[in-house]
Design a protein around this motif. Structure first.
Motif, mmCIF file in Angstrom:
data_model
loop_
_atom_site.group_PDB
_atom_site.id
_atom_site.type_symbol
_atom_site.label_atom_id
_atom_site.label_comp_id
_atom_site.label_asym_id
_atom_site.label_seq_id
_atom_site.Cartn_x
_atom_site.Cartn_y
_atom_site.Cartn_z
ATOM 1 N N GLY A 157 -3.650 30.698 44.414
ATOM 2 C CA GLY A 157 -3.591 29.534 43.529
ATOM 3 C C GLY A 157 -4.918 28.886 43.217
ATOM 4 O O GLY A 157 -4.951 27.808 42.638
ATOM 5 N N HIS A 158 -6.037 29.517 43.554
ATOM 6 C CA HIS A 158 -7.351 28.921 43.319
ATOM 7 C C HIS A 158 -8.042 29.528 42.105
ATOM 8 O O HIS A 158 -7.811 30.683 41.751
ATOM 9 N N LEU A 159 -8.926 28.720 41.498
ATOM 10 C CA LEU A 159 -9.733 29.123 40.346
ATOM 11 C C LEU A 159 -11.179 28.806 40.664
ATOM 12 O O LEU A 159 -11.485 27.750 41.212
ATOM 13 N N ASP A 160 -12.086 29.715 40.321
ATOM 14 C CA ASP A 160 -13.520 29.511 40.508
ATOM 15 C C ASP A 160 -14.174 29.564 39.137
ATOM 16 O O ASP A 160 -14.024 30.538 38.410
ATOM 17 N N SER A 161 -14.900 28.501 38.789
ATOM 18 C CA SER A 161 -15.599 28.475 37.506
ATOM 19 C C SER A 161 -17.062 28.108 37.707
ATOM 20 O O SER A 161 -17.669 27.463 36.869
ATOM 21 N N ALA A 162 -17.640 28.530 38.827
ATOM 22 C CA ALA A 162 -18.997 28.140 39.176
ATOM 23 C C ALA A 162 -20.070 29.068 38.603
ATOM 24 O O ALA A 162 -21.237 28.858 38.856
ATOM 25 N N ALA A 163 -19.707 30.072 37.835
ATOM 26 C CA ALA A 163 -20.697 31.006 37.310
ATOM 27 C C ALA A 163 -20.582 31.105 35.797
ATOM 28 O O ALA A 163 -19.539 30.821 35.215
ATOM 29 N N GLY A 164 -21.673 31.530 35.164
ATOM 30 C CA GLY A 164 -21.659 31.687 33.721
ATOM 31 C C GLY A 164 -22.822 32.535 33.248
ATOM 32 O O GLY A 164 -23.673 32.951 34.030
ATOM 33 N N ILE A 165 -22.838 32.794 31.953
ATOM 34 C CA ILE A 165 -23.898 33.583 31.337
ATOM 35 C C ILE A 165 -24.419 32.835 30.116
ATOM 36 O O ILE A 165 -23.729 31.993 29.540
ATOM 37 N N GLU A 166 -25.639 33.160 29.717
ATOM 38 C CA GLU A 166 -26.279 32.494 28.579
ATOM 39 C C GLU A 166 -26.179 33.315 27.290
ATOM 40 O O GLU A 166 -26.434 32.806 26.222
ATOM 41 N N THR A 167 -25.829 34.587 27.403
ATOM 42 C CA THR A 167 -25.809 35.499 26.259
ATOM 43 C C THR A 167 -24.376 35.846 25.898
ATOM 44 O O THR A 167 -23.542 36.031 26.775
ATOM 45 N N THR A 168 -24.098 35.963 24.607
ATOM 46 C CA THR A 168 -22.748 36.341 24.175
ATOM 47 C C THR A 168 -22.471 37.776 24.596
ATOM 48 O O THR A 168 -23.219 38.689 24.250
ATOM 49 N N PRO A 169 -21.403 37.989 25.358
ATOM 50 C CA PRO A 169 -21.103 39.336 25.848
ATOM 51 C C PRO A 169 -20.376 40.184 24.816
ATOM 52 O O PRO A 169 -19.937 39.690 23.778
#
Length: 145
Positions: free
Chosen positions: A87-99
């Protein structure tokens, strides 16, 4: 640093109107000075700078979910294995470029690869990538602003 005027009363004593105005006049501008862009904008400034990778475990057990994001040339933009409680969600990461493509997989054999093509009706730049591991061991992709 802003120096606050000293108040000659204790917490249980009364505060004169002049002392209250002096303190509030010092605190309020400092408090909102860094937030003026946010307070007076529509809240979309800065949106789209980073495409968040949001991974969710909707199973009843702890799960390992691998994520790989690539650009048009097949170069890796992001790679990570998430260890998530039920039941957990992690949203601590991201990218700067459109994949270009996103791949998600588990050690149990669930896998999915899809093109990054959000097509949301919402006006935002760089829609975030959502990945959900379902209780039937399927992987669902979704987008959000």
């Amino acid at each position: 640093m802003v120096e606050l005027p000293s108040m000659s009363t204790t917490l249980t004593g009364s505060v004169s109107r002049r002392e209250l105005l002096a303190v509030m006049g010092s605190i309020v501008p400092v408090t909102i000075s860094g937030c003026s862009d946010f307070a007076f904008s529509n809240g979309t400034e800065g949106e789209g700078d980073t495409i968040e990778i949001m991974v969710e475990n909707q199973t009843d057990e702890r799960a390992a979910i691998g994520v790989r994001v690539e650009n048009d040339d097949g170069e890796m933009l992001f790679s990570r294995v998430y260890e998530l409680e039920p039941g957990h969600l992690d949203s601590a990461a991201g990218i700067e470029t459109t994949p270009s493509t996103v791949t998600a997989f588990t050690p149990e054999g669930a896998a999915a690869t899809w093109e990054y093509a959000p097509g949301l009706d919402i006006d935002c730049e760089g829609e975030d990538i959502g990945i959900t591991l379902r209780s039937d061991n399927s992987i669902e992709s979704w987008y959000a602003c």
